[in-house]
Design a protein around this motif. Structure first.
Motif, short mmCIF file in Angstrom:
data_model
loop_
_atom_site.label_atom_id
_atom_site.label_comp_id
_atom_site.label_asym_id
_atom_site.label_seq_id
_atom_site.Cartn_x
_atom_site.Cartn_y
_atom_site.Cartn_z
N VAL A 63 37.63 38.77 37.75
CA VAL A 63 38.07 37.51 37.13
C VAL A 63 39.43 37.10 37.69
CG1 VAL A 63 38.86 36.47 34.95
CG2 VAL A 63 36.75 37.81 35.01
N GLU A 64 40.33 38.05 37.85
CA GLU A 64 41.65 37.76 38.40
C GLU A 64 41.53 37.19 39.82
OE1 GLU A 64 45.96 39.91 39.18
OE2 GLU A 64 44.19 41.15 38.88
N GLU A 65 40.68 37.80 40.63
CA GLU A 65 40.48 37.32 42.00
C GLU A 65 39.87 35.92 42.01
OE1 GLU A 65 38.19 40.47 43.70
OE2 GLU A 65 39.95 41.73 44.06
N ALA A 66 38.93 35.68 41.11
CA ALA A 66 38.31 34.36 41.03
C ALA A 66 39.33 33.31 40.62
CB ALA A 66 37.14 34.38 40.04
N GLY B 50 41.58 32.46 43.40
CA GLY B 50 40.90 31.58 44.34
C GLY B 50 40.91 30.13 43.86
N LEU B 51 40.84 29.94 42.55
CA LEU B 51 40.86 28.58 41.99
C LEU B 51 42.26 27.98 41.98
CD1 LEU B 51 38.49 29.03 38.92
CD2 LEU B 51 38.02 27.73 41.01
N PHE B 52 43.26 28.81 41.81
CA PHE B 52 44.65 28.36 41.71
C PHE B 52 45.52 29.11 42.72
CE2 PHE B 52 42.67 28.10 37.49
CZ PHE B 52 42.78 26.73 37.27
N PRO B 53 45.32 28.90 44.01
CA PRO B 53 46.02 29.69 45.02
C PRO B 53 47.51 29.41 45.11
CG PRO B 53 44.75 27.95 46.06
CD PRO B 53 44.40 27.94 44.60
N ASP B 54 47.96 28.26 44.64
CA ASP B 54 49.37 27.88 44.79
C ASP B 54 50.26 28.38 43.66
OD1 ASP B 54 48.71 26.58 47.12
OD2 ASP B 54 48.42 24.66 46.12
#
Length: 51
Positions: A34-37, A40-44
């Motif tokens: 979940v953390e990795e996902a 990925g959704l909020f890379p900034d």
């Protein structure tokens, strides 16, 4: 309680602990996914940023 009963109780405790530990590890793996996902959704987003 006899020695045999105590040994059986210890065996049940060990089996229950192993089942709990396996569940805990599975939950930790799911949290990492979940953390990795989310990363990925909020890379900034930085680590210290507030929502």
């Amino acid at each position: 309680m006899t020695l045999e009963q105590a040994l059986l109780a210890l065996k049940r405790i060990r089996e229950a602990y192993r089942a709990w530990d396996a569940g805990r590890l599975e939950a930790e793996e799911a949290l990492v996914e979940v953390e990795e996902a989310l990363e990925g959704l909020f890379p900034d987003r930085g680590e210290d940023e507030e929502p």
